[in-house]
Design an enzyme around this catalytic site. Structure first.
Site, PDB file in Angstrom:
ATOM      1  N   LYS B 104       1.004  -1.200  -0.123  1.00 22.44           N
ATOM      2  CA  LYS B 104      -0.010  -0.103  -0.101  1.00 22.44           C
ATOM      3  C   LYS B 104       0.901   1.282  -0.012  1.00 22.44           C
ATOM      4  CE  LYS B 104      -3.166   2.761   2.566  1.00 22.44           C
ATOM      5  NZ  LYS B 104      -3.534   3.398   3.692  1.00 22.44           N
ATOM      6  N   ALA B 191      -9.432   6.195   3.224  1.00 16.07           N
ATOM      7  CA  ALA B 191      -9.388   7.341   4.234  1.00 16.07           C
ATOM      8  C   ALA B 191     -10.594   8.224   4.087  1.00 16.07           C
ATOM      9  CB  ALA B 191      -8.255   8.193   3.703  1.00 16.07           C
TER      10      ALA B 191
END
Lengths: 68, 268
Positions: B104, B191
């Site tokens: 990631k 997020a």
């Protein structure tokens, strides 16, 4: 000789290898889940045994923690 | 039942790997490994993220024990990197430590916003793809950047809904819709999720998955929130597949007008 490991100075014998450093940190060369960087570049696991450290080297010994 | 069977086959596919859960759990912020483990199980996730940090003497177990016990795939991140160079080295260290070529990719512009630094992000993504990594980049909600990341070979794109830890949901659903329309790789919202409904909205819009960390790990009851968000992701996905009705300004009767009774008070 003095090297900097994870931001702290540490005394090692001259010509000590990465494996010797790990051993001094109570880490086995077979320990899973750890990685080593030296002066900003990765030292592959296969090279730990042959990689000798030099005075004032900056070594990072990392592992996985919670994050992301 | 056919619909149930179809539901079972509806996998998240990243780089040829299939996952039944479309929820990825970020492990940062969990109060303890025990709570984290319970949250992982309650979330139903099959992928959890970890970060690479200096080793300490603490004998308090490892997050990798949680990963192993729950059978999840570990997805290391490059959290804390501000440059392409740092991110590339961190990804290689993670690959070495964790024996996975999945990463990631995070390259952060500054500490206050934690927004991605797009130029270095693209640079790092290109280098890591070249080096054989399966790259999942945490990106701005910018359709152009998402497209460029896909072009350099990223296995997915992970646009933000809102800044990390802000819990503000999806601030620009229009941009997200453009990204979704154009993407040929999975789009995973990363997020911004603050609570279950945010995750449901992301999935309803057509995201392939949602990555959630703080909303679960920093909830008052992380395990309960993990279950809530699991259900929200599933509900949002089903709603997406079901095809929602169009939004209208005025009413659209659901009951037929034909055959309506004449209830006028007729007098003889």
């Amino acid at each position: 000789m003095t090297v900097v490991v994870n931001g702290e100075t540490r005394e090692l014998r001259d010509g000590a290898t990465v494996v010797e450093l790990l051993s001094a940190m109570d880490l086995s060369a077979e320990a899973r889940g750890i990685a080593v960087a030296r002066n900003g570049g990765i030292v592959l696991r296969a090279e730990w045994v042959n990689t000798t450290l030099a005075p004032d080297d900056h070594v990072e010994v990392l592992h996985a923690v919670q994050g992301g | 039942m056919r619909s149930r069977a179809a539901e079972r086959d509806d996998h998240l596919v990243i780089a040829g790997e299939h996952f039944r859960s479309r929820l990825i759990l970020g492990t940062g912020g969990a109060p303890s490994h025990d709570i984290l483990e319970d949250a992982v199980l309650a979330s139903g996730t099959e992928i959890v993220t970890v970060a690479m940090r200096r080793i300490t003497r603490s004998g308090a177990g490892s997050v990798l024990d949680v990963v192993e016990r729950t059978g999840c795939r570990v997805l290391p991140n490059t959290a804390g990197c501000y440059t392409a160079r740092d991110a590339v080295v961190t990804a290689r260290l993670a690959r070495e430590a964790l024996e996975t070529n999945w990463i990631k990719l995070e390259v952060i512009a500054d500490e206050r916003t934690l927004l991605p630094e797009p130029v270095d992000l693209l640079d790092a993504a290109e280098q890591l793809v070249e080096d054989g990594f399966v790259v999942l980049p945490y990106a701005n909600d910018d359709p152009v950047l998402a497209h460029r990341l896909e072009d350099v070979g990223c296995a997915a794109v992970m646009p933000l809904g809102a800044p990390i830890g802000s819990g503000s949901g999806i601030r620009n659903p229009y941009n997200l819709r453009i990204i979704l329309e154009r993407a040929r790789v999975p789009v995973i919202l990363d997020a911004g999720v603050g609570t279950a409904s945010d995750a449901a909205i992301a999935m309803e819009l057509g995201c392939a998955g949602v990555l959630v960390a703080s909303a679960i790990t920093r909830a008052e009851k992380p395990v309960l929130m993990a279950e809530a968000i699991r259900k929200a992701v599933e509900a949002g996905r089903l709603a997406h597949l079901a095809g929602r009705i169009p939004q209208r300004l005025y009413a659209e009767a659901s009951t037929a007008w034909e055959g309506i009774a004449d209830l006028t008070a007729h007098t003889g």
